[in-house]
Structure formats: C-alpha cells, structure tokens
Enzyme design. Structure first.
Site, PDB file in Angstrom:
ATOM      1  N   SER A   7       0.837  -1.134  -0.039  1.00 31.28           N
ATOM      2  CA  SER A   7      -0.126   0.008   0.035  1.00 31.28           C
ATOM      3  C   SER A   7       0.752   1.368  -0.134  1.00 31.28           C
ATOM      4  O   SER A   7       1.684   1.402   1.046  1.00 31.28           O
ATOM      5  CB  SER A   7      -0.925   0.175   1.345  1.00 31.28           C
ATOM      6  N   HIS A  32      -1.001  -1.374  -4.306  1.00 30.39           N
ATOM      7  CA  HIS A  32      -2.453  -1.027  -3.456  1.00 30.39           C
ATOM      8  C   HIS A  32      -2.309   0.759  -3.321  1.00 30.39           C
ATOM      9  O   HIS A  32      -1.747   0.972  -2.582  1.00 30.39           O
ATOM     10  CB  HIS A  32      -2.369  -1.664  -2.336  1.00 30.39           C
ATOM     11  N   HIS A  65      -8.790   1.151  -3.806  1.00 31.80           N
ATOM     12  CA  HIS A  65      -9.312   0.785  -2.699  1.00 31.80           C
ATOM     13  C   HIS A  65     -10.041   2.174  -2.328  1.00 31.80           C
ATOM     14  O   HIS A  65      -9.449   3.102  -1.788  1.00 31.80           O
ATOM     15  CB  HIS A  65      -8.455   0.273  -1.400  1.00 31.80           C
ATOM     16  N   MET A  67     -12.087   4.446  -0.414  1.00 34.77           N
ATOM     17  CA  MET A  67     -12.732   4.588   0.954  1.00 34.77           C
ATOM     18  C   MET A  67     -13.684   6.062   1.044  1.00 34.77           C
ATOM     19  O   MET A  67     -13.110   7.026   1.680  1.00 34.77           O
ATOM     20  CB  MET A  67     -11.737   4.382   1.970  1.00 34.77           C
ATOM     21  N   MET A 136     -11.557  -5.910   5.761  1.00 33.01           N
ATOM     22  CA  MET A 136     -10.677  -5.264   6.422  1.00 33.01           C
ATOM     23  C   MET A 136     -10.474  -5.876   7.840  1.00 33.01           C
ATOM     24  O   MET A 136     -11.237  -6.325   8.423  1.00 33.01           O
ATOM     25  CB  MET A 136     -11.388  -3.701   6.832  1.00 33.01           C
TER      26      MET A 136
HETATM   27  C1  DX5 Z   1      -6.215   1.341   5.847  1.00 30.11           C
HETATM   28  C2  DX5 Z   1      -5.928   1.192   4.335  1.00 30.11           C
HETATM   29  C3  DX5 Z   1      -4.738   0.173   4.441  1.00 30.11           C
HETATM   30  C4  DX5 Z   1      -3.553   0.593   4.982  1.00 30.11           C
HETATM   31  C5  DX5 Z   1      -2.444  -0.395   5.230  1.00 30.11           C
HETATM   32  O1  DX5 Z   1      -7.291   2.200   5.913  1.00 30.11           O
HETATM   33  O2  DX5 Z   1      -6.854   0.640   3.510  1.00 30.11           O
HETATM   34  O3  DX5 Z   1      -4.323  -0.398   2.933  1.00 30.11           O
HETATM   35  O4  DX5 Z   1      -2.897   1.639   4.508  1.00 30.11           O
HETATM   36  O5  DX5 Z   1      -1.589   0.006   5.914  1.00 30.11           O
HETATM   37  P1  DX5 Z   1      -0.918  -1.268   7.215  1.00 30.11           P
HETATM   38  O6  DX5 Z   1      -0.447  -2.300   6.515  1.00 30.11           O
HETATM   39  O7  DX5 Z   1       0.266  -0.364   7.603  1.00 30.11           O
HETATM   40  O8  DX5 Z   1      -1.861  -1.507   8.026  1.00 30.11           O
HETATM   41 ZN    ZN Z   2      -6.498  -0.192   1.719  1.00 33.14          ZN
END
Ligand code: DX5
Ligand code: ZN
Length: 220
Positions: A7, A32, A65, A67, A136
């Site tokens: 990510s 990601h 992704h 959100m 999640m």
């Molecule tokens: C959270 C995001 C994740 C996050 C992952 O809201 O969707 O993709 O950035 O980061 P780590 O692996 O550090 O939890």
């Molecule tokens: Zn994410």
C-alpha cells in the site's frame, strides 16, 4: 499462490514513482492505492490523478481501494486513470449490484470491501458477481494500525462459502498485515495481502516480501 499488494499510503510521497518501482522490483504483485475522502473515513489521501501517475511508472496491476462515501460518480475516472481492480465499500452503497456492474462494464475487476464489524451476509446475493472480497482487518482510515484478530473466523467462513459455491473470487485482507500475522490469515483462506507499513518501513523490501511469501506457503 498468494498475492502481495504493498500500500503506497506508507510510501514516501515525495518520491512516489521511485518507491513504486522499488516494490515492483522487490517482487510485489499489485500496487495498492488507498483513496480516502475525509467523510467515509477520517483522513484525506489521493485521487485519480495519482492513480494515473502510478499507472505511468509500473506494469503491475493497480488495486484501488475507494474509502469514499459516494463512489459511483468516480468509477469512470478511476477506470480511465488505469485502475485494474476497484474496491468499493458495502457500507457506502445503496445499490451494490448496480455499482458492481458499472465497474465491470468499465473493464475493471470489481471488489467489495467489508469493515471489520460488517457481517458477511451482505455478500449473499452479490458474491457470484465479484472478482474479490476485501475483508478489512483494521478500521479503515490509517496505516500502521493493529490487526483485529476477530476477523480471522470471518475469513474462514467466507473461504468456506466461496469454495462451497465453486467460485474463484479472491479474499483480500487489508490492515495490520505483517510477516508475523500473514501465515494465520493465509491459513484462514485469504489470497491477496495488502501491507503498507510492514513493507515500506522495512529495511529491505525484497526480503520482507520474500519472508511474507514464505509464511503464506508455510504458516508456522
Ligand atoms: C487502511 C488502508 C490500508 C492501510 C494498510 O485504511 O486501507 O490499505 O494503508 O497499511 P498497514 O499495512 O500499515 O496497516
Ligand atoms: Zn487499503
């Protein structure tokens, strides 16, 4: 075999292109990209312009992704920007089926995300239409949060259901994934593993990704 999706939320944004190429050559399968609107989640990140920029520097599929509270008006923009997978949150949609079809019509692979407390039964009548379900494993909004272990039995139940229906949808896990936990979630049935801080804050991206793959294959 599992797929590793670093990510970029944890990347150094002042040299984003380089960072994307670094994880690509370290063995990542997807990039990601976390899009946040400050409304569905308490943080604001990036939009289609950065997706387009990422698309120009990597061959890897972009796993985008969303959100955001109202994803529908932005599906076309993200498709045009080069998203290969588009994940929307079940909690944001009034017409889940319509949005999923819209994504597919744009030539993008549709995926539905569920927050930790969202029950699996929202998938009952849409699972067959999905290329991927994202479970999640933190509450979305920030990187480097702690993995929520209560999601493990949820992954197991979803894996059973996907197999029972004879589907080949992926289960992606997102949030708090690191080499210590990845074996457990792989064993539970996840197939795509997002990791932000665990990869980008590590000394050696290649070694971290290698270790993750080893643990996916052979969970202790
Ligand atoms: C959270 C995001 C994740 C996050 C992952 O809201 O969707 O993709 O950035 O980061 P780590 O692996 O550090 O939890
Ligand atoms: Zn994410």
């Amino acid at each position: 075999m599992g797929k590793i999706a670093p990510s970029i939320l944890s990347a150094d944004f002042s040299r984003l292109g380089e960072q994307i190429r670094e994880v690509e050559s370290a063995g990542a399968d997807y990039i990601h990209i976390d899009v946040m609107d400050g409304h569905f989640v308490p943080n604001i990140t990036i939009g289609p312009m950065i997706v387009e920029a990422a698309h120009s520097v990597t061959e890897l599929p972009l796993d985008v992704h969303l959100m955001i509270s109202d994803p529908d008006p932005f599906v076309d923009d993200f498709a045009r920007a080069g998203a290969n997978i588009l994940t929307v949150h079940a909690e944001t949609l009034n017409h889940v089926h319509r949005t999923i079809q819209h994504i597919r019509d744009k030539g993008v692979r549709p995926s539905l995300a569920l927050n930790p407390a969202t029950p699996l039964d929202v998938l009952d009548y849409i699972l067959d239409d999905l290329d991927m379900v994202m479970l999640m494993t933190v509450n979305p909004g920030f990187e480097a949060q702690k993995f929520i272990p209560e999601v493990i039995p949820k992954i197991e139940r979803l894996r059973e259901e996907i197999d029972r229906r004879g589907l080949d949808a992926d289960i992606e896990v997102d949030g708090g994934i690191n080499p210590d936990i990845i074996g457990r979630v792989a064993k539970a049935g996840a197939t795509v593993f997002v990791a932000g801080s665990a990869i980008f804050y590590s000394e050696d991206y290649e070694e971290t990704i290698r270790l993750m793959r080893e643990r996916i294959k052979d969970p202790e």
